[in-house]
Design an enzyme around this catalytic site. Structure first.
Site, PDB file in Angstrom:
ATOM      1  N   THR A  14       0.809  -1.229   0.000  1.00  0.00           N
ATOM      2  CA  THR A  14       0.000   0.000   0.000  1.00  0.00           C
ATOM      3  C   THR A  14       0.839   1.273   0.000  1.00  0.00           C
ATOM      4  OG1 THR A  14      -1.859  -1.033   1.108  1.00  0.00           O
ATOM      5  CG2 THR A  14      -1.612   1.313   1.466  1.00  0.00           C
ATOM      6  N   SER A  60       1.088  -7.597  -1.354  1.00  0.00           N
ATOM      7  CA  SER A  60       1.729  -8.742  -0.685  1.00  0.00           C
ATOM      8  C   SER A  60       0.855  -9.983  -0.627  1.00  0.00           C
ATOM      9  CB  SER A  60       2.230  -8.358   0.704  1.00  0.00           C
ATOM     10  OG  SER A  60       1.177  -8.249   1.615  1.00  0.00           O
ATOM     11  N   SER A  61      -0.425  -9.872  -0.986  1.00  0.00           N
ATOM     12  CA  SER A  61      -1.258 -11.078  -1.101  1.00  0.00           C
ATOM     13  C   SER A  61      -0.711 -11.992  -2.192  1.00  0.00           C
ATOM     14  CB  SER A  61      -2.698 -10.702  -1.459  1.00  0.00           C
ATOM     15  OG  SER A  61      -3.190  -9.771  -0.550  1.00  0.00           O
ATOM     16  N   ASP A  92      -0.142  -7.165   4.429  1.00  0.00           N
ATOM     17  CA  ASP A  92      -0.957  -8.381   4.578  1.00  0.00           C
ATOM     18  C   ASP A  92      -0.131  -9.636   4.864  1.00  0.00           C
ATOM     19  OD1 ASP A  92      -3.216  -6.904   4.259  1.00  0.00           O
ATOM     20  OD2 ASP A  92      -3.529  -7.411   2.164  1.00  0.00           O
ATOM     21  N   THR A 162       3.050 -10.783  13.998  1.00  0.00           N
ATOM     22  CA  THR A 162       1.824 -11.223  13.332  1.00  0.00           C
ATOM     23  C   THR A 162       0.951  -9.994  13.085  1.00  0.00           C
ATOM     24  OG1 THR A 162       0.082 -12.893  13.439  1.00  0.00           O
ATOM     25  CG2 THR A 162       0.538 -11.771  15.486  1.00  0.00           C
ATOM     26  N   THR A 274      -0.879 -23.176  18.490  1.00  0.00           N
ATOM     27  CA  THR A 274      -2.184 -22.826  19.053  1.00  0.00           C
ATOM     28  C   THR A 274      -2.901 -21.778  18.204  1.00  0.00           C
ATOM     29  OG1 THR A 274      -3.358 -21.944  20.964  1.00  0.00           O
ATOM     30  CG2 THR A 274      -1.116 -21.129  20.635  1.00  0.00           C
ATOM     31  N   GLN A 275      -4.227 -21.881  18.178  1.00  0.00           N
ATOM     32  CA  GLN A 275      -5.031 -20.846  17.513  1.00  0.00           C
ATOM     33  C   GLN A 275      -5.126 -19.589  18.369  1.00  0.00           C
ATOM     34  OE1 GLN A 275      -8.874 -22.437  16.399  1.00  0.00           O
ATOM     35  NE2 GLN A 275      -7.951 -24.158  15.311  1.00  0.00           N
TER      36      GLN A 275
HETATM   37  N1  ASP Z   1      -2.948  -5.317   0.324  1.00  0.00           N
HETATM   38  C1  ASP Z   1      -1.803  -4.550   0.773  1.00  0.00           C
HETATM   39  C2  ASP Z   1      -0.585  -5.449   0.726  1.00  0.00           C
HETATM   40  O1  ASP Z   1      -0.411  -6.257   1.592  1.00  0.00           O
HETATM   41  C3  ASP Z   1      -2.055  -4.033   2.147  1.00  0.00           C
HETATM   42  C4  ASP Z   1      -0.994  -3.142   2.723  1.00  0.00           C
HETATM   43  O2  ASP Z   1       0.108  -3.008   2.218  1.00  0.00           O
HETATM   44  O3  ASP Z   1      -1.271  -2.540   3.779  1.00  0.00           O
HETATM   45  O4  ASP Z   1       0.195  -5.350  -0.184  1.00  0.00           O
END
Ligand code: ASP
Length: 350
Positions: A14, A60-61, A92, A162, A274-275
């Protein structure tokens, strides 16, 4: 090296995105252009820096293990030229990349600071400038010999981090380990929590040569044995099992436990985490987790899912056998876990 010089590896996220008709998207050259227009980035108190932009820039997804290795190899290639590194990354999956880099960069003796922002730098109200400026100051001026993540005023160990908020500006946490530093009026480093430097003789090495197949399976009430069995089969090499509480699973379902045992017999390593956000796995402390031990499942102590997955990736990627991987899982390699205390200490509360 006399004057500090920082290498910024810009992978996407982002922070450098611009508005398009399809929503925010990364654009080549845009982040550097934005930074060049801001007085903050010309301040002489900042270390000098070079920006190396990745191609393609990624939300980053879309990051994959191949990208973790690409970033690690770039750090290796530039290692001697710079005091430290800032990796600009989408939020992400930043905690996965931070964890992966912590394992991949064996012998690291310089700061590698991942950062990004929740709001793009081009917006009038953004967390980008503070995150990036502070990450640059840390990478250039503080000899932190580890991979860390700076975000929202907090410096975290990369392999303990995390993402905890999709919308807040303090988006990351390190639930089982103290902060490595905080940025308030002053920048305060928590040196007692930071790893000691590696031995003088050690050099940065990246041992990984292949892309092992590792995954994550989350338990939920009502999970069927066939669901687990259809996931836990070759060519999968290892799975993180996100279990309940201190590592429990439904032991009334013999077929489910048999699916874990069958996977183990096929050499698939199962690492139980663990969750819960906080706390650690203790297999055998309840009757609902004892059968997992018999099925060959390994307890992951207080590893995050991100660290567990990337540790499996790292160990299998070095060409280790399942038995060699299992032997390393409860060993603290990069500060990613708190080693189990011997039973006599746990009982006496020592
Ligand atoms: N969707 C974006 C990413 O992970 C979110 C971010 O950068 O805050 O690339």
């Amino acid at each position: 090296m006399t004057e500090p010089r920082v290498c910024i590896l810009y992978t996407g996220g982002t922070i450098g995105m611009r508005r398009t008709s399809q929503g925010f998207a990364p654009a080549s050259g845009y982040l550097a252009q934005q930074m060049a227009g801001l007085a903050e980035f010309k301040n002489p108190a900042l270390p000098d820096y070079d920006i190396l932009e990745f191609d393609p820039l990624l939300d980053s997804s879309n990051m994959t293990p191949a990208d973790w290795l690409k970033i690690a190899r770039r750090i290796e290639a530039e290692y001697d030229r710079f005091t430290g590194f800032v990796v600009i990354h989408g939020t992400d999956t930043m905690a996965y990349t931070a964890s992966a880099l912590a394992f991949l960069l064996d012998g690291l003796n310089k700061p590698v600071v991942l950062t990004g922002s929740q709001i793009p730098l081009c917006e009038v109200r953004s967390d980008a400038v503070e995150n990036l400026i502070t990450a640059l100051l840390i990478a250039g001026n503080y000899p932190v010999p580890e991979v860390c993540l700076y975000f929202g005023g907090r410096l975290l160990r990369g392999c303990r981090s995390t993402k905890v908020s999709a919308s807040g500006l303090s988006a990351f946490d390190s639930p089982n380990y103290p902060l490595l530093g905080t940025a308030g009026i002053d920048l305060q480093m928590n040196w007692g929590a930071i790893l000691p430097p590696p031995p003088e003789s050690s050099r940065l090495v990246i041992e990984n040569t292949c892309y092992p197949l590792v995954g994550v399976l989350k338990l939920f009430p009502g999970i069927q044995a066939w669901m687990a069995a259809s996931f836990l089969r070759p060519p999968l090499q290892a799975a993180v099992l996100e279990a309940f509480g201190v590592g429990s699973a439904p032991d009334h379902d013999a077929a489910l436990i048999a699916a874990f045992a069958q996977a183990d017999a096929q050499g698939i390593v199962i690492l139980d985490v663990t969750q819960c956000r906080q706390g650690l796995v203790n297999l055998g402390s309840y009757s609902t987790s004892a059968p997992l031990l018999n099925a060959g499942v390994v307890g992951g102590l207080d590893l995050t899912t991100e660290a567990a997955l990337t540790k499996l990736f790292y160990l299998f990627g070095r060409g280790y056998t399942s038995q060699q991987v299992k032997a390393q899982l409860q060993t603290n390699l990069r500060g990613e876990l708190t080693p189990a205390r011997p039973a006599w200490q746990r009982h006496s509360g020592a």
